[in-house]
Design a protein around this motif. Structure first.
Motif, mmCIF file in Angstrom:
data_model
loop_
_atom_site.group_PDB
_atom_site.id
_atom_site.type_symbol
_atom_site.label_atom_id
_atom_site.label_comp_id
_atom_site.label_asym_id
_atom_site.label_seq_id
_atom_site.Cartn_x
_atom_site.Cartn_y
_atom_site.Cartn_z
ATOM 1 N N LEU A 50 -53.063 11.180 35.767
ATOM 2 C CA LEU A 50 -51.947 12.063 36.124
ATOM 3 C C LEU A 50 -50.887 11.323 36.931
ATOM 4 C CD1 LEU A 50 -53.840 15.332 37.073
ATOM 5 C CD2 LEU A 50 -52.358 14.968 35.100
ATOM 6 N N GLU A 51 -51.294 10.431 37.810
ATOM 7 C CA GLU A 51 -50.322 9.685 38.599
ATOM 8 C C GLU A 51 -49.490 8.763 37.717
ATOM 9 O OE1 GLU A 51 -52.728 7.761 41.539
ATOM 10 O OE2 GLU A 51 -52.586 9.453 42.930
ATOM 11 N N HIS A 52 -50.097 8.179 36.685
ATOM 12 C CA HIS A 52 -49.352 7.290 35.802
ATOM 13 C C HIS A 52 -48.450 8.065 34.857
ATOM 14 C CE1 HIS A 52 -51.185 3.813 37.387
ATOM 15 N NE2 HIS A 52 -52.315 3.857 36.722
ATOM 16 N N ALA A 53 -48.794 9.311 34.550
ATOM 17 C CA ALA A 53 -48.035 10.101 33.590
ATOM 18 C C ALA A 53 -46.856 10.840 34.231
ATOM 19 C CB ALA A 53 -48.953 11.105 32.912
ATOM 20 N N ARG A 54 -46.834 10.969 35.520
ATOM 21 C CA ARG A 54 -45.756 11.741 36.147
ATOM 22 C C ARG A 54 -44.478 10.908 36.257
ATOM 23 N NH1 ARG A 54 -46.280 11.671 42.605
ATOM 24 N NH2 ARG A 54 -46.668 9.445 42.774
ATOM 25 N N TRP A 55 -43.366 11.607 36.332
ATOM 26 C CA TRP A 55 -42.081 10.938 36.484
ATOM 27 C C TRP A 55 -41.846 10.697 37.969
ATOM 28 C CZ3 TRP A 55 -37.332 11.479 33.148
ATOM 29 C CH2 TRP A 55 -37.681 11.483 31.811
ATOM 30 N N PRO A 56 -41.396 9.527 38.300
ATOM 31 C CA PRO A 56 -41.078 9.289 39.714
ATOM 32 C C PRO A 56 -39.823 10.064 40.114
ATOM 33 C CG PRO A 56 -40.782 7.290 38.405
ATOM 34 C CD PRO A 56 -41.280 8.349 37.490
#
Length: 85
Positions: free
Chosen positions: A56-62
Protein backbone atom coordinates in the motif's frame (compact mmCIF):
# COMPACT_ATOMS: atom_id res chain seq x y z
CA UNK A 1 14.73 -39.16 52.83
CA UNK A 2 13.58 -42.29 54.65
CA UNK A 3 10.07 -43.34 55.44
CA UNK A 4 9.05 -43.18 59.05
CA UNK A 5 8.40 -46.71 60.39
CA UNK A 6 5.18 -45.51 62.01
CA UNK A 7 3.86 -44.12 58.67
CA UNK A 8 4.72 -46.54 55.91
CA UNK A 9 4.43 -45.22 52.37
CA UNK A 10 1.65 -46.94 50.54
CA UNK A 11 2.41 -47.94 46.95
CA UNK A 12 -1.07 -46.94 45.83
CA UNK A 13 -0.56 -43.40 47.04
CA UNK A 14 2.73 -43.16 45.16
CA UNK A 15 1.05 -44.47 42.03
CA UNK A 16 -1.72 -41.89 42.41
CA UNK A 17 0.83 -39.10 42.84
CA UNK A 18 2.70 -40.27 39.75
CA UNK A 19 -0.55 -40.36 37.77
CA UNK A 20 -1.46 -36.84 38.87
CA UNK A 21 2.02 -35.65 37.98
CA UNK A 22 1.74 -37.25 34.53
CA UNK A 23 -1.65 -35.62 33.97
CA UNK A 24 -0.35 -32.22 35.05
CA UNK A 25 2.71 -32.63 32.83
CA UNK A 26 0.50 -33.52 29.86
CA UNK A 27 -1.64 -30.43 30.50
CA UNK A 28 1.41 -28.18 30.62
CA UNK A 29 2.82 -29.74 27.44
CA UNK A 30 -0.54 -29.31 25.70
CA UNK A 31 -0.75 -25.70 26.79
CA UNK A 32 2.76 -25.01 25.57
CA UNK A 33 2.01 -26.66 22.23
CA UNK A 34 -1.10 -24.53 21.85
CA UNK A 35 0.80 -21.35 22.72
CA UNK A 36 3.53 -22.25 20.25
CA UNK A 37 0.96 -22.81 17.51
CA UNK A 38 -0.77 -19.50 18.27
CA UNK A 39 2.58 -17.69 18.27
CA UNK A 40 3.43 -19.12 14.86
CA UNK A 41 0.02 -18.15 13.47
CA UNK A 42 0.37 -14.64 14.88
CA UNK A 43 3.84 -14.30 13.35
CA UNK A 44 2.41 -15.34 9.96
CA UNK A 45 -0.39 -12.78 10.25
CA UNK A 46 2.07 -10.03 11.21
CA UNK A 47 4.24 -10.89 8.20
CA UNK A 48 1.22 -10.79 5.89
CA UNK A 49 0.11 -7.44 7.30
CA UNK A 50 3.61 -6.03 6.92
CA UNK A 51 3.64 -7.13 3.29
CA UNK A 52 0.26 -5.51 2.69
CA UNK A 53 1.41 -2.26 4.31
CA UNK A 54 4.53 -2.14 2.16
CA UNK A 55 2.43 -2.77 -0.95
CA UNK A 56 0.00 0.00 0.00
CA UNK A 57 2.83 2.42 0.74
CA UNK A 58 4.37 1.80 -2.69
CA UNK A 59 1.02 2.12 -4.47
CA UNK A 60 -0.04 5.44 -2.97
CA UNK A 61 0.60 8.78 -4.61
CA UNK A 62 2.96 11.06 -2.76
CA UNK A 63 1.38 14.28 -1.58
CA UNK A 64 3.75 16.65 -3.48
CA UNK A 65 2.78 14.96 -6.78
CA UNK A 66 -0.91 15.48 -6.06
CA UNK A 67 -0.26 19.13 -5.17
CA UNK A 68 1.68 19.67 -8.39
CA UNK A 69 -1.09 18.09 -10.50
CA UNK A 70 -3.69 20.25 -8.77
CA UNK A 71 -1.61 23.38 -9.40
CA UNK A 72 -1.17 22.53 -13.08
CA UNK A 73 -4.91 21.86 -13.39
CA UNK A 74 -5.72 25.20 -11.77
CA UNK A 75 -3.27 26.94 -14.14
CA UNK A 76 -4.89 25.30 -17.17
CA UNK A 77 -8.39 26.31 -16.03
CA UNK A 78 -7.20 29.86 -15.36
CA UNK A 79 -5.55 30.15 -18.77
CA UNK A 80 -8.62 28.70 -20.46
CA UNK A 81 -10.84 31.26 -18.72
CA UNK A 82 -8.52 34.17 -19.61
CA UNK A 83 -7.90 33.30 -23.24
CA UNK A 84 -11.17 31.56 -23.93
CA UNK A 85 -13.31 34.65 -23.52
Amino acid sequence: MTADPEHPVVQGELAELRRRLDVAYARVEGGLALLTHRTEETAKEVDELSTRIVTLEHARWPLPSIAALTAVGALVVTLWQVFGR
